[in-house]
Enzyme design. Sequence first.
Site, PDB file in Angstrom:
ATOM      1  N   TYR A 134       0.837  -1.205   0.000  1.00  0.00           N
ATOM      2  CA  TYR A 134       0.000   0.000   0.000  1.00  0.00           C
ATOM      3  C   TYR A 134       0.872   1.255   0.000  1.00  0.00           C
ATOM      4  O   TYR A 134       0.622   2.194  -0.772  1.00  0.00           O
ATOM      5  CB  TYR A 134      -0.885  -0.032   1.236  1.00  0.00           C
ATOM      6  N   ILE A 167      -9.249   7.919   8.617  1.00  0.00           N
ATOM      7  CA  ILE A 167     -10.577   8.460   8.365  1.00  0.00           C
ATOM      8  C   ILE A 167     -11.621   7.560   9.022  1.00  0.00           C
ATOM      9  O   ILE A 167     -11.589   6.331   8.876  1.00  0.00           O
ATOM     10  CB  ILE A 167     -10.857   8.551   6.850  1.00  0.00           C
TER      11      ILE A 167
END
Length: 236
Positions: A134, A167
């Site tokens: 990632y 988030i």
Amino acid sequence: MVVRSVVIIGGGSEIGIAIAEAFAGDRVIGAGLTATDHPAYADFVVADASTSDGADAIIQHAGAVDVLVLAAAAQPVAAAVDTTDAQWHAAIANTLDAAFYPARAALRVLPPGGSIVAVTSVNGFLAAPGLPGYAAAKSGVDGLVRQLALEYGPRGIRVNAVAPGMIGATGLERVTEGYPLGRTGTAREVADAVEFLASERASFVTGVVLPVDGGLSIASPAAFLRPDLRARFLPG
């Protein structure tokens, strides 16, 4: 009011849908691996943006494109030595390839004044355990943003990115201690930053990776690890 044609890659995710809502009033077309009937979308294309053919199909279906948002990603979690070939290729394909191929297709039709905004991550420039694929993919998207901004700026096309921190996390008090604002972010806060970078309000902004991270990326770890420093600004 000018109605723009906005294409959102990764449109079925929470952040993708929030971005679609932030472009209310525009013609918003989503794209993803599975369909969604969210009312923020005028249309939704089921296609694999990590392939050249899939990305071309999305842009052809959209027709005119004024704004392209690149919000697709995959985040396998494993230490580097435990990361499988499949995990590595999934991270690169669904994050970096799914940015490059749609961008390449859109650049063939974006007019002067057009804009590309990628959703990257603070993990592209801040290391965290277990995210080799990632992190590499998001770093690649950051580099792609700068490259495209340089090459296509003379055509009047701007290319930027937002880099969110964590988030939507709740119940993680120790995590939020690392954020100067004392909390993690929301999908709508990311979406608002994307809409700003795509708007005329940012008409002289290009090649930027904008952290949307509550100040996480500016904080020295010592500020949180040393009790004497923590006491200077953290309540209690």
